[in-house]
Design an enzyme around this catalytic site. Structure first.
Site, PDB file in Angstrom:
ATOM      1  N   CYS A 139       0.820  -1.221   0.000  1.00  0.00           N
ATOM      2  CA  CYS A 139       0.000   0.000   0.000  1.00  0.00           C
ATOM      3  C   CYS A 139       0.854   1.271   0.000  1.00  0.00           C
ATOM      4  O   CYS A 139       1.431   1.605  -1.019  1.00  0.00           O
ATOM      5  CB  CYS A 139      -0.975  -0.046   1.183  1.00  0.00           C
ATOM      6  SG  CYS A 139      -2.393   1.016   0.956  1.00  0.00           S
TER       7      CYS A 139
ATOM      8  N   HIS B 104      -3.352  -5.632   2.320  1.00  0.00           N
ATOM      9  CA  HIS B 104      -2.994  -5.785   3.729  1.00  0.00           C
ATOM     10  C   HIS B 104      -3.552  -7.122   4.211  1.00  0.00           C
ATOM     11  O   HIS B 104      -4.173  -7.872   3.450  1.00  0.00           O
ATOM     12  CB  HIS B 104      -3.673  -4.683   4.568  1.00  0.00           C
ATOM     13  CG  HIS B 104      -3.159  -3.307   4.327  1.00  0.00           C
ATOM     14  ND1 HIS B 104      -1.953  -2.861   4.807  1.00  0.00           N
ATOM     15  CD2 HIS B 104      -3.709  -2.273   3.650  1.00  0.00           C
ATOM     16  CE1 HIS B 104      -1.784  -1.589   4.465  1.00  0.00           C
ATOM     17  NE2 HIS B 104      -2.822  -1.207   3.754  1.00  0.00           N
TER      18      HIS B 104
END
Ligand code: GLN
Length: 244
Positions: A96, A195
């Protein structure tokens, strides 16, 4: 050479700032999957102001815009070294916010553009909408093909030239919710919005990263012995294809 004689070194970049949603679970997974095979692992936690020496694998997690701003300039100061590491075959995994800094720049919704380290041809611009939810992608290089995780980002990432996506978005938004792809790969540099943390539920990807890191260190392909991943794949299958 048996697995008992093998070693890999991992640099965890800025864990005190970029570790959103327990991304350091990826370090734990890589470490355990090596130790279960008798492969020794050296973990080097890199903080602001630290020098970065040669490693086989570099990991950077996600973070809010503020933490990315704190890291970006320092990371940029290591750009040339990290490019030389990439070109020697070192493995990189960015999640990310860390992934966004692997590209040329990240333009937050407010504030100045953050320079990336251009490990891959990509750039990110924050949009108005935040994408939050489970993600399933389908790759063309893993077996099983799928990777699962969850996303929480407003950044829209676009890939260019030889930087290819990790896979097609089956569930979720992926890089920019419009081109149908998620993540990126260039050489042994991998970036993703997943994630979770990512690797515990994706042991096949964790083992690929370990094998690539061993190849970089020893100059030859080393196939890892299989582990009993029944528990891991049950977790993987329990979320594959599901938005909630
Ligand atoms: N701040 C970045 C974004 O919102 C990255 C967020 C993250 O690392 N989860 O897109």
């Amino acid at each position: 050479m048996t697995e008992k004689d093998l070693k890999i070194s991992i640099a965890h970049l800025y864990p005190k700032l970029l570790n959103l949603y327990g991304d350091m679970g990826n370090i734990i997974t890589l470490t355990k999957r090596c130790q279960w095979r008798g492969i020794s692992v050296e973990i080097d936690n890199i903080g602001l102001g630290d020098d970065i020496k040669e490693h086989d694998l570099y990991f950077i997690g996600g973070g809010q815009d503020k933490q990315q701003q704190e890291v970006a300039e320092e990371l940029f100061s290591h750009k040339d070294f990290l490019h030389s590491e990439r070109d020697k075959g070192a493995v990189f995994l960015g999640i990310c916010g860390g992934y966004q800094l692997f590209g040329h720049y990240y333009q937050p919704f407010e504030g100045d553009k953050l320079k990336g380290i251009s490990l891959m041809d990509a750039y990110t611009v924050a949009g108005k909408k935040r994408f939050i939810g489970n993600v399933t992608i389908e790759t063309d290089f893993l077996n099983p093909k799928t990777l699962v995780g969850f996303e929480n980002h407003s950044g829209l990432t676009y890939l260019e030239n030889d930087t290819k996506p990790l896979g097609k978005t089956v569930v979720g938004n992926g890089n920019n919710s419009s081109d149908g792809f998620e993540g990126a790969r260039y050489k042994n540099v991998f970036g993703t919005y997943l994630h979770g943390s990512l690797l515990p539920k994706n042991p096949h990807f964790a083992d690929l990263l370990i094998e690539l890191a061993l190849e970089k260190r020893y100059g030859e392909k080393i196939k890892l012995e299989k582990l009993n991943d029944e528990f891991e794949y049950n977790a993987h299958k329990s979320v594959t294809g599901k938005a909630y």
